[in-house]
Design a protein around this motif. Structure first.
Motif, PDB file in Angstrom:
ATOM      1  N   LEU A  60      -5.971  14.425  -6.628  1.00 39.15           N
ATOM      2  CA  LEU A  60      -5.176  13.204  -6.498  1.00 39.15           C
ATOM      3  C   LEU A  60      -3.990  13.339  -5.546  1.00 39.15           C
ATOM      4  O   LEU A  60      -3.527  12.331  -5.000  1.00 39.15           O
ATOM      5  N   ALA A  61      -3.511  14.560  -5.326  1.00 41.06           N
ATOM      6  CA  ALA A  61      -2.369  14.742  -4.415  1.00 41.06           C
ATOM      7  C   ALA A  61      -2.649  14.137  -3.028  1.00 41.06           C
ATOM      8  O   ALA A  61      -1.830  13.365  -2.516  1.00 41.06           O
ATOM      9  N   PRO A  62      -3.805  14.422  -2.404  1.00 40.77           N
ATOM     10  CA  PRO A  62      -4.072  13.793  -1.110  1.00 40.77           C
ATOM     11  C   PRO A  62      -4.324  12.286  -1.200  1.00 40.77           C
ATOM     12  O   PRO A  62      -4.084  11.556  -0.242  1.00 40.77           O
ATOM     13  N   ILE A  63      -4.788  11.814  -2.373  1.00 38.20           N
ATOM     14  CA  ILE A  63      -5.016  10.373  -2.553  1.00 38.20           C
ATOM     15  C   ILE A  63      -3.675   9.624  -2.486  1.00 38.20           C
ATOM     16  O   ILE A  63      -3.583   8.537  -1.913  1.00 38.20           O
ATOM     17  N   VAL A  64      -2.636  10.239  -3.075  1.00 32.80           N
ATOM     18  CA  VAL A  64      -1.297   9.634  -3.019  1.00 32.80           C
ATOM     19  C   VAL A  64      -0.904   9.405  -1.563  1.00 32.80           C
ATOM     20  O   VAL A  64      -0.474   8.316  -1.170  1.00 32.80           O
ATOM     21  N   THR A  65      -1.072  10.451  -0.747  1.00 29.79           N
ATOM     22  CA  THR A  65      -0.726  10.361   0.675  1.00 29.79           C
ATOM     23  C   THR A  65      -1.563   9.300   1.380  1.00 29.79           C
ATOM     24  O   THR A  65      -1.056   8.513   2.181  1.00 29.79           O
ATOM     25  N   GLU A  66      -2.860   9.279   1.057  1.00 28.93           N
ATOM     26  CA  GLU A  66      -3.770   8.335   1.711  1.00 28.93           C
ATOM     27  C   GLU A  66      -3.424   6.883   1.360  1.00 28.93           C
ATOM     28  O   GLU A  66      -3.361   6.018   2.234  1.00 28.93           O
ATOM     29  N   GLU A  67      -3.191   6.633   0.061  1.00 23.05           N
ATOM     30  CA  GLU A  67      -2.883   5.261  -0.364  1.00 23.05           C
ATOM     31  C   GLU A  67      -1.549   4.800   0.237  1.00 23.05           C
ATOM     32  O   GLU A  67      -1.413   3.655   0.647  1.00 23.05           O
ATOM     33  N   TRP A  68      -0.573   5.708   0.295  1.00 20.01           N
ATOM     34  CA  TRP A  68       0.703   5.335   0.893  1.00 20.01           C
ATOM     35  C   TRP A  68       0.530   5.083   2.393  1.00 20.01           C
ATOM     36  O   TRP A  68       1.152   4.187   2.955  1.00 20.01           O
ATOM     37  N   GLY A  69      -0.356   5.852   3.004  1.00 25.82           N
ATOM     38  CA  GLY A  69      -0.676   5.628   4.412  1.00 25.82           C
ATOM     39  C   GLY A  69      -1.302   4.257   4.621  1.00 25.82           C
ATOM     40  O   GLY A  69      -1.009   3.569   5.597  1.00 25.82           O
ATOM     41  N   HIS A  70      -2.141   3.841   3.679  1.00 24.63           N
ATOM     42  CA  HIS A  70      -2.760   2.513   3.751  1.00 24.63           C
ATOM     43  C   HIS A  70      -1.698   1.418   3.637  1.00 24.63           C
ATOM     44  O   HIS A  70      -1.753   0.406   4.345  1.00 24.63           O
ATOM     45  N   PHE A  71      -0.746   1.632   2.732  1.00 19.68           N
ATOM     46  CA  PHE A  71       0.354   0.683   2.587  1.00 19.68           C
ATOM     47  C   PHE A  71       1.069   0.510   3.923  1.00 19.68           C
ATOM     48  O   PHE A  71       1.328  -0.602   4.380  1.00 19.68           O
ATOM     49  N   ARG A  72       1.335   1.627   4.578  1.00 14.44           N
ATOM     50  CA  ARG A  72       2.034   1.584   5.874  1.00 14.44           C
ATOM     51  C   ARG A  72       1.176   0.920   6.952  1.00 14.44           C
ATOM     52  O   ARG A  72       1.687   0.198   7.807  1.00 14.44           O
ATOM     53  N   GLN A  73      -0.130   1.147   6.908  1.00 12.34           N
ATOM     54  CA  GLN A  73      -1.035   0.515   7.883  1.00 12.34           C
ATOM     55  C   GLN A  73      -1.015  -1.010   7.751  1.00 12.34           C
ATOM     56  O   GLN A  73      -0.999  -1.734   8.741  1.00 12.34           O
ATOM     57  N   VAL A  74      -1.026  -1.481   6.486  1.00  6.49           N
ATOM     58  CA  VAL A  74      -1.005  -2.927   6.264  1.00  6.49           C
ATOM     59  C   VAL A  74       0.340  -3.500   6.721  1.00  6.49           C
ATOM     60  O   VAL A  74       0.389  -4.544   7.369  1.00  6.49           O
ATOM     61  N   LEU A  75       1.431  -2.785   6.414  1.00  9.99           N
ATOM     62  CA  LEU A  75       2.753  -3.229   6.883  1.00  9.99           C
ATOM     63  C   LEU A  75       2.793  -3.320   8.405  1.00  9.99           C
ATOM     64  O   LEU A  75       3.319  -4.292   8.967  1.00  9.99           O
ATOM     65  N   ALA A  76       2.236  -2.304   9.071  1.00 11.01           N
ATOM     66  CA  ALA A  76       2.232  -2.281  10.547  1.00 11.01           C
ATOM     67  C   ALA A  76       1.434  -3.462  11.103  1.00 11.01           C
ATOM     68  O   ALA A  76       1.826  -4.077  12.097  1.00 11.01           O
ATOM     69  N   GLU A  77       0.319  -3.771  10.446  1.00  8.53           N
ATOM     70  CA  GLU A  77      -0.514  -4.898  10.883  1.00  8.53           C
ATOM     71  C   GLU A  77       0.249  -6.212  10.733  1.00  8.53           C
ATOM     72  O   GLU A  77       0.182  -7.092  11.601  1.00  8.53           O
ATOM     73  N   MET A  78       0.980  -6.335   9.638  1.00  7.80           N
ATOM     74  CA  MET A  78       1.766  -7.551   9.412  1.00  7.80           C
ATOM     75  C   MET A  78       2.863  -7.687  10.474  1.00  7.80           C
ATOM     76  O   MET A  78       3.072  -8.758  11.035  1.00  7.80           O
ATOM     77  N   LYS A  79       3.533  -6.565  10.745  1.00  6.82           N
ATOM     78  CA  LYS A  79       4.623  -6.584  11.729  1.00  6.82           C
ATOM     79  C   LYS A  79       4.089  -6.985  13.106  1.00  6.82           C
ATOM     80  O   LYS A  79       4.686  -7.787  13.821  1.00  6.82           O
TER      81      LYS A  79
END
Length: 198
Positions: A60-79
């Motif tokens: 799960l440790a890498p999943i945390v990083t991946e999901e947070w990365g997804h959050f940032r990707q969606v934010l970047a797309e919105m911006k």
């Protein structure tokens, strides 16, 4: 065999959902961003509650990083599109799942339910991302969601694998079937909304 049955889901998403989601990209992206953020937080919480379960922590440790990365990707797309992140909304789907968790009894049963709820959320997200990747008119956004679909399919499988790691396979199979039936019933009773991922 349909994509839904491959994931084990008993009820496909209402086909109107994609058209509704497309009407307001800002709202669906906002909800998607918060879903990714909550997935990261939930994985952290699962680690904190089960530090003695070595494989779970490692997986799960890498999943945390991946999901947070997804959050940032969606934010970047919105911006990029000049869209602002809206407020987090109540997730009726996840709340309804949580209400069906086993209460009382041995802590292991609650742990199994937690893993299977996460598997269900990932499976349903995967199905929704597939619908967006096939049904949106915007070719760029279709590809955007196809990448998320692939990722969620792996996460769904991981939570099922973790359940089988810590519990007898037959017990996992039985409880998973119970959850699939409950999830289908929950989905039937939730309004089809284009501003929600679930």
């Amino acid at each position: 065999m349909s994509k839904v049955s491959i994931l084990g889901l008993k009820l496909p998403t209402d086909p109107r959902w994609v058209n509704l989601a497309e009407i307001s990209l800002q709202e669906i992206l906002t909800d998607h961003a918060y879903c990714e953020q909550k997935a990261a937080s939930s994985a952290i919480s699962l680690i904190q509650r089960n530090p003695e379960r070595e494989r779970l922590v490692e997986e799960l440790a890498p999943i945390v990083t991946e999901e947070w990365g997804h959050f940032r990707q969606v934010l970047a797309e919105m911006k990029k599109r000049g869209l602002a992140l809206g407020r987090q909304r109540k997730d009726d789907y996840v709340n309804a799942l949580m209400e069906n968790r086993v209460k009382g009894g041995h802590a292991d049963n609650a742990f199994l339910d937690a893993l299977l709820i996460f598997a269900l959320i990932e499976a349903r997200s995967c199905e929704r991302f597939r619908l967006l990747s096939e049904g949106l008119e915007d070719e760029y956004m279709r590809e955007f969601y196809r990448r998320f679909m692939i990722s969620e399919a792996g996460h769904y499988r991981l939570f099922i694998d973790l359940a089988n790691e810590y519990f007898p396979e037959e017990k996992v199979k039985t409880r998973w079937q119970e959850w699939l039936k409950m999830e289908a019933k929950i989905l039937q009773n939730i309004e089809v909304r284009g501003d929600r991922m679930h």
